[in-house]
Structures are given as C-alpha cells and as structure tokens.
Design a protein around this motif. Structure first.
Motif, mmCIF file in Angstrom:
data_model
loop_
_atom_site.group_PDB
_atom_site.id
_atom_site.type_symbol
_atom_site.label_atom_id
_atom_site.label_comp_id
_atom_site.label_asym_id
_atom_site.label_seq_id
_atom_site.Cartn_x
_atom_site.Cartn_y
_atom_site.Cartn_z
ATOM 1 N N ARG A 262 0.828 -1.193 0.000
ATOM 2 C CA ARG A 262 0.000 0.000 0.000
ATOM 3 C C ARG A 262 0.872 1.256 0.000
ATOM 4 N N GLY A 263 0.441 2.248 -0.773
ATOM 5 C CA GLY A 263 1.173 3.503 -0.805
ATOM 6 C C GLY A 263 2.289 3.548 -1.816
ATOM 7 N N SER A 264 2.558 2.437 -2.495
ATOM 8 C CA SER A 264 3.657 2.426 -3.462
ATOM 9 C C SER A 264 3.094 2.478 -4.879
ATOM 10 N N GLY A 265 2.351 3.536 -5.168
ATOM 11 C CA GLY A 265 1.701 3.663 -6.466
ATOM 12 C C GLY A 265 2.679 3.702 -7.616
ATOM 13 N N GLU A 266 3.811 4.365 -7.423
ATOM 14 C CA GLU A 266 4.795 4.446 -8.503
ATOM 15 C C GLU A 266 5.392 3.079 -8.809
ATOM 16 N N ARG A 267 5.605 2.282 -7.784
ATOM 17 C CA ARG A 267 6.128 0.930 -8.004
ATOM 18 C C ARG A 267 5.134 0.099 -8.798
ATOM 19 N N LEU A 268 3.862 0.211 -8.471
ATOM 20 C CA LEU A 268 2.847 -0.528 -9.200
ATOM 21 C C LEU A 268 2.783 -0.066 -10.652
ATOM 22 N N ARG A 269 2.913 1.223 -10.855
ATOM 23 C CA ARG A 269 2.900 1.746 -12.226
ATOM 24 C C ARG A 269 4.038 1.130 -13.051
ATOM 25 N N VAL A 270 5.205 1.022 -12.445
ATOM 26 C CA VAL A 270 6.355 0.422 -13.141
ATOM 27 C C VAL A 270 6.078 -1.040 -13.450
ATOM 28 N N GLU A 271 5.481 -1.748 -12.512
ATOM 29 C CA GLU A 271 5.162 -3.159 -12.732
ATOM 30 C C GLU A 271 4.148 -3.319 -13.860
ATOM 31 N N ILE A 272 3.202 -2.413 -13.926
ATOM 32 C CA ILE A 272 2.211 -2.450 -15.015
ATOM 33 C C ILE A 272 2.896 -2.239 -16.356
ATOM 34 N N LEU A 273 3.816 -1.267 -16.414
ATOM 35 C CA LEU A 273 4.545 -1.010 -17.657
ATOM 36 C C LEU A 273 5.423 -2.196 -18.028
ATOM 37 N N GLY B 112 -0.867 -9.286 -11.272
ATOM 38 C CA GLY B 112 -1.448 -9.857 -10.069
ATOM 39 C C GLY B 112 -2.344 -8.889 -9.343
ATOM 40 N N VAL B 113 -3.019 -8.010 -10.123
ATOM 41 C CA VAL B 113 -3.941 -7.037 -9.544
ATOM 42 C C VAL B 113 -5.255 -7.111 -10.322
ATOM 43 N N THR B 114 -6.209 -6.300 -9.934
ATOM 44 C CA THR B 114 -7.477 -6.258 -10.658
ATOM 45 C C THR B 114 -7.411 -5.205 -11.758
ATOM 46 N N SER B 115 -8.274 -5.328 -12.732
ATOM 47 C CA SER B 115 -8.302 -4.371 -13.839
ATOM 48 C C SER B 115 -8.497 -2.934 -13.372
ATOM 49 N N PRO B 116 -9.390 -2.669 -12.406
ATOM 50 C CA PRO B 116 -9.545 -1.284 -11.937
ATOM 51 C C PRO B 116 -8.249 -0.677 -11.427
ATOM 52 N N SER B 117 -7.337 -1.508 -10.932
ATOM 53 C CA SER B 117 -6.056 -0.988 -10.451
ATOM 54 C C SER B 117 -5.245 -0.402 -11.602
ATOM 55 N N ILE B 118 -5.403 -0.973 -12.788
ATOM 56 C CA ILE B 118 -4.703 -0.452 -13.964
ATOM 57 C C ILE B 118 -5.239 0.930 -14.308
ATOM 58 N N TYR B 119 -6.563 1.068 -14.228
ATOM 59 C CA TYR B 119 -7.202 2.334 -14.609
ATOM 60 C C TYR B 119 -6.908 3.469 -13.629
ATOM 61 N N LEU B 120 -6.406 3.131 -12.447
ATOM 62 C CA LEU B 120 -5.994 4.173 -11.517
ATOM 63 C C LEU B 120 -4.751 4.904 -12.035
ATOM 64 N N HIS B 121 -3.990 4.229 -12.911
ATOM 65 C CA HIS B 121 -2.743 4.794 -13.422
ATOM 66 C C HIS B 121 -2.836 5.203 -14.888
ATOM 67 N N PHE B 122 -3.721 4.549 -15.645
ATOM 68 C CA PHE B 122 -3.833 4.828 -17.078
ATOM 69 C C PHE B 122 -5.300 4.898 -17.469
#
Length: 232
Positions: free
Chosen positions: A16-27, A53-63
């Motif tokens: 939690r709180g590591s939004g930038e890390r998740l964004r990198v993982e998505i990319l 390993g996340v839900t689709s809505p998590s992707i839309y939080l970044h893109f």
C-alpha cells in the motif's frame, strides 16, 4: 513458456502507498506481453492485470485506457534511444561521421526490437503523445544537433535545420520500417543496407550545398562529371 500463474507467483504485489512501483510493474508487464504477442491488439487490460497480479480497476488508476497504457510503454522504451545515440557519436572523427553513426544507431535500435518500434511509430499517432515526446527528445534532438554543426561548418547549406533534420530522420525511419515490415526482400546485410542509404542521404545534402538547391538532376550530374577528375 512460463505460465501466467507462475509469473504471478513470482511477482510480489506492491505494498500500500507504493503507487509508482505498481505503475512500473504495469509497464513492465505490458512490455512483456507486447514482446510475447507482437501485436497491440492481442494485449488487453485484463491480461496485464493478471500478469501483474492485480485487478483491472487498479490499472485504470494509473492509465485512462489501453491506448494511454501502450503510449506510456512505448515512450518509456524509446527513452533508451537517447543513450544509444549518445554512445554512437563517441570516437567519431567528424560531425558528418557522427551524423551517419546516429542514423545507424537509430536503425539498429529499431530492428533489434521490431514489435515495440512498429507499435510506437507505425500506428496512428496523436499530436503531443508521450511517444512523440520521447522520440523528439532523443532522435530528433541528436540529429538536429549534428545538422546545426554541419551548417555552421559550411558542410551543409544554410537553411532551416528543423526541415533538414526531419528529412534525415525520415530516411532513417524509412530504412528501419522496410527492414522490419519486409525482411524477406533482398536487402543483404541489414546494417550494410542501412549504411548505404544513410550515407547517400548525408552526402547528398553536401552536394546540394555545393551545386545549389535549385539545381535539377541533370545539372547536378553535369557538375559531378565536370569535377570527377578532381578526385584523381
């Protein structure tokens, strides 16, 4: 091929709180899927979410949508072109050789990763996209710097360096696009082919500077024949 489940097990969820890390993982995951599938249409938001390993809505939080995601992937990828073109000029003995080396570095970069290059440069573009910004800040800036130097040195004719740079960039892109889209044509060694084309374009502008921009093909030919003996 490693299964999607295995990949998900090997990938730790971003805390939690590591939004930038998740964004990198998505990319990263989107890049992997693009390289595996070779076509953007075969990569979905759902597939990316499963790979991370996340839900689709998590992707839309970044893109905002799939197009925005693909745009970001390609832009990030093409940022490495900046380093490739910088390395290309090291050790070159002249600005003209540096320009030639930059063009070859561009083509080499493209054909080494054809899937991403095709998606980033051969699809429908949109003004102000992240991809255009990345390419403009790498390929265009490097080529323009060399063109401006050649104009100052009197090797290239005076004129708008932006227009001349776009002409050279178009030549490099054209070579890369043909090598990627039609690899079965009798090009011979790809980089030798690219070198021949780019050398002709680079030296052609020198001839224009000497003969004059208004000279037609026949007039240019006469000038070449008249000066042929000067090389001996």
């Amino acid at each position: 091929m490693t299964s999607g489940a295995a990949l998900r097990r090997g990938r730790r969820r971003a805390p939690r709180g590591s939004g930038e890390r998740l964004r990198v993982e998505i990319l990263d995951a989107t890049t992997e899927l693009l390289l595996e599938n070779g076509h953007a249409k075969d990569v979905s938001i759902r597939a990316v979410a499963e790979r991370v390993g996340v839900t689709s809505p998590s992707i839309y939080l970044h893109f905002a949508d799939k197009d925005a995601l693909l745009d970001a992937v390609c832009a990030r990828y093409f940022e490495t072109l900046h380093d490739e073109m910088q390395r290309a000029v090291q050790g070159q003995v002249s600005t003209l050789e540096a320009l030639r080396a930059q063009g070859l570095a561009y083509v080499r970069f493209a054909i080494a990763t054809p899937e991403l290059y095709r998606i980033a440069t051969m699809g429908e573009g949109s003004p102000g996209s992240d991809v255009d910004a990345a390419l403009t800040s790498s390929a265009f800036v490097h080529l323009r710097g060399s063109v401006e130097s050649l104009i100052r040195e009197g090797i290239y004719p005076p004129g708008d360096p932006t227009t001349l740079t776009l002409e050279l960039w178009t030549a490099a892109h054209g070579v890369a696009a043909m090598l990627i889209a039609k690899p079965y044509l009798p090009f011979g060694d790809p980089m030798t082919f690219a070198d021949n084309v780019l050398r002709a374009v680079c030296t052609g502008h020198m001839t224009v500077g000497i003969v004059g921009a208004d000279a037609g093909p026949q007039e240019t030919l006469h000038w070449v024949l008249d000066n042929k003996g000067a090389r001996r």
